[in-house]
Design an enzyme around this catalytic site. Structure first.
Site, PDB file in Angstrom:
ATOM      1  N   CYS A 280      -0.460   4.141   2.122  1.00 54.77           N
ATOM      2  CA  CYS A 280      -0.273   3.960   3.572  1.00 54.77           C
ATOM      3  C   CYS A 280       1.191   4.198   3.961  1.00 54.77           C
ATOM      4  O   CYS A 280       1.474   4.811   4.979  1.00 54.77           O
ATOM      5  CB  CYS A 280      -0.622   2.541   4.022  1.00 54.77           C
ATOM      6  SG  CYS A 280      -2.062   1.837   3.251  1.00 54.77           S
ATOM      7  N   ASP A 281       2.113   3.655   3.183  1.00 60.79           N
ATOM      8  CA  ASP A 281       3.505   3.578   3.643  1.00 60.79           C
ATOM      9  C   ASP A 281       4.503   4.427   2.861  1.00 60.79           C
ATOM     10  O   ASP A 281       5.668   4.522   3.261  1.00 60.79           O
ATOM     11  CB  ASP A 281       3.970   2.100   3.603  1.00 60.79           C
ATOM     12  CG  ASP A 281       3.130   1.233   4.540  1.00 60.79           C
ATOM     13  OD1 ASP A 281       2.681   1.755   5.570  1.00 60.79           O
ATOM     14  OD2 ASP A 281       2.914   0.054   4.228  1.00 60.79           O
TER      15      ASP A 281
ATOM     16  N   CYS B  11       0.834  -1.208   0.000  1.00 60.91           N
ATOM     17  CA  CYS B  11       0.000   0.000   0.000  1.00 60.91           C
ATOM     18  C   CYS B  11       0.866   1.255   0.000  1.00 60.91           C
ATOM     19  O   CYS B  11       1.368   1.667   1.043  1.00 60.91           O
ATOM     20  CB  CYS B  11      -0.956  -0.011   1.193  1.00 60.91           C
ATOM     21  SG  CYS B  11      -1.997   1.456   1.265  1.00 60.91           S
TER      22      CYS B  11
END
Ligand code: NDP
Length: 322
Positions: free
Chosen positions: A144-145, A141
């Site tokens: 997300c990261d 992701c």
């Protein structure tokens, strides 16, 4: 299956942000929800470390801690959270019909409404080195990261719309992004390909696959090979993003709910209604585009409101007929 079936007003299947948000709203509306967590209680967020993009946490929060908070909030209003896997369903096509669900192949539940929040599972390449370094630089992701790799060199695998979108997202944050596409062309839409090709710090390598992710505790590089020439090369990167698709967890609903060609449950317009009355779908199981914790939570809320309205309509019809 000797034991007597249990009657439930609202059954929630799955325990990610969609399931817990549905549970918070459904329990506050007195639907007395019963939730089955599935095999991965807390869902995909429990496999992430820091969550920095969920509103309300200015310092960020650990994925598992966020899910524990959501669980506590749902339980505070009376949701029964149970470990267990719904292994079979028999959905009634009737308005006001009772849906059957079997938990762990033994416990039978009769539900007046069902909220499906079983999510989707990211696909991985399946390399041992990739699995070992999940959470140590390998992520599925970028949204997300990606932030953790600000100013660093990263690579992304995949040639679909997700990979193209995430590659351009990463290019805004990282110094350099190498996109690895296993064929001689991308599957992504022409518009997305154009975006990729016009991003300066984004290099696309075609016919390229990963042989090994290098690094002991954290990613230090990838050894790639050209699948046409066999030529090998090490590319130094600190982050590796896998964007080769997701699989919606919809096996048990096949043949009973309308799905698209890739198995995502289709919902009606802007609602969470499926083609079966009293069955609602929320979160990643019905969304292959946004796939964020907050969007999943939003649709979980919608599913609980849709279920509440549906049950009220069933009850008022019963009263009229009585
Ligand atoms: P897709 O299935 O469309 O693409 C997967 C990509 O990963 C393909 O390029 C595929 O290669 C590659 N791949 C699969 N397995 C491997 C492997 N083992 N090694 C290397 N590469 C591999 O998945 P997406 O997640 O990109 O998209 C899913 C759906 O969601 C699509 O319909 C897409 O259009 C849609 N979507 C729409 C968005 C939007 O509208 N903004 C954003 C994101 C997704 P190959 O082509 O060789 O099979």
């Amino acid at each position: 299956m000797a034991e007597k079936a249990e009657n439930v007003k609202c059954l929630i299947i799955g325990s990610g942000p969609a399931g817990y948000t549905a549970a918070i709203y459904a329990s506050r509306a007195d639907l007395k929800p019963v939730m089955y967590t599935g095999l991965e209680p807390g869902g995909q967020l429990t496999t992430t470390t820091e969550v920095d993009n969920f509103p309300g946490y200015p310092e960020g929060i650990d994925g598992p801690a966020l899910m524990m908070d959501l669980q506590k909030q749902a339980e505070r209003f009376g949701t029964q959270v149970r470990m267990g896997m719904v292994t079979k369903v028999e959905l009634s096509k009737e308005h006001g019909g009772v849906h059957k669900a079997i938990v762990d192949d033994k416990h039978e539940i009769h539900a007046e409404s069902i909220i499906i929040a079983t999510g989707a599972t990211a696909k991985y390449l399946g390399l041992p080195s990739e699995q070992r370094l999940r959470g140590g630089g390998v992520s599925a992701c970028a949204v997300c990261d990606g932030f953790f790799y600000k100013g660093q060199d990263v690579a992304i695998v995949g040639g679909g719309d997700t990979a193209a979108e995430e590659a351009t997202y990463l290019a805004n944050i990282c110094s350099k992004v190498t996109m690895l596409v296993r064929k001689g062309e991308m599957r992504a839409s022409k518009a997305m390909q154009h975006r990729v090709n016009s991003t300066k710090n984004l290099e696309v390598r075609y016919y390229t696959e990963i042989e090994e992710v290098l690094g002991d505790q954290v990613v230090e590089g990838i050894r790639v090979f050209n699948n046409e020439t066999g030529e090998k090369e090490v590319i130094p990167v600190t982050g590796l993003f896998i964007a080769i698709g997701h699989k919606p967890n919809t096996e048990i609903f096949k043949g009973q709910l309308t799905m698209d060609e890739t198995g995502y449950i289709q919902t009606d317009g802007k609602s969470t209604k499926t083609n079966v009355p009293g069955v609602f779908a929320s979160g990643d199981v019905q969304d292959k585009v946004y796939r964020q914790a907050i969007t999943a939570a939003g649709t979980g809320c919608m599913a609980a409101l849709d279920a509440e309205r549906y049950l009220a309509a069933v009850e008022s019809k019963e009263e009229v007929e009585a």
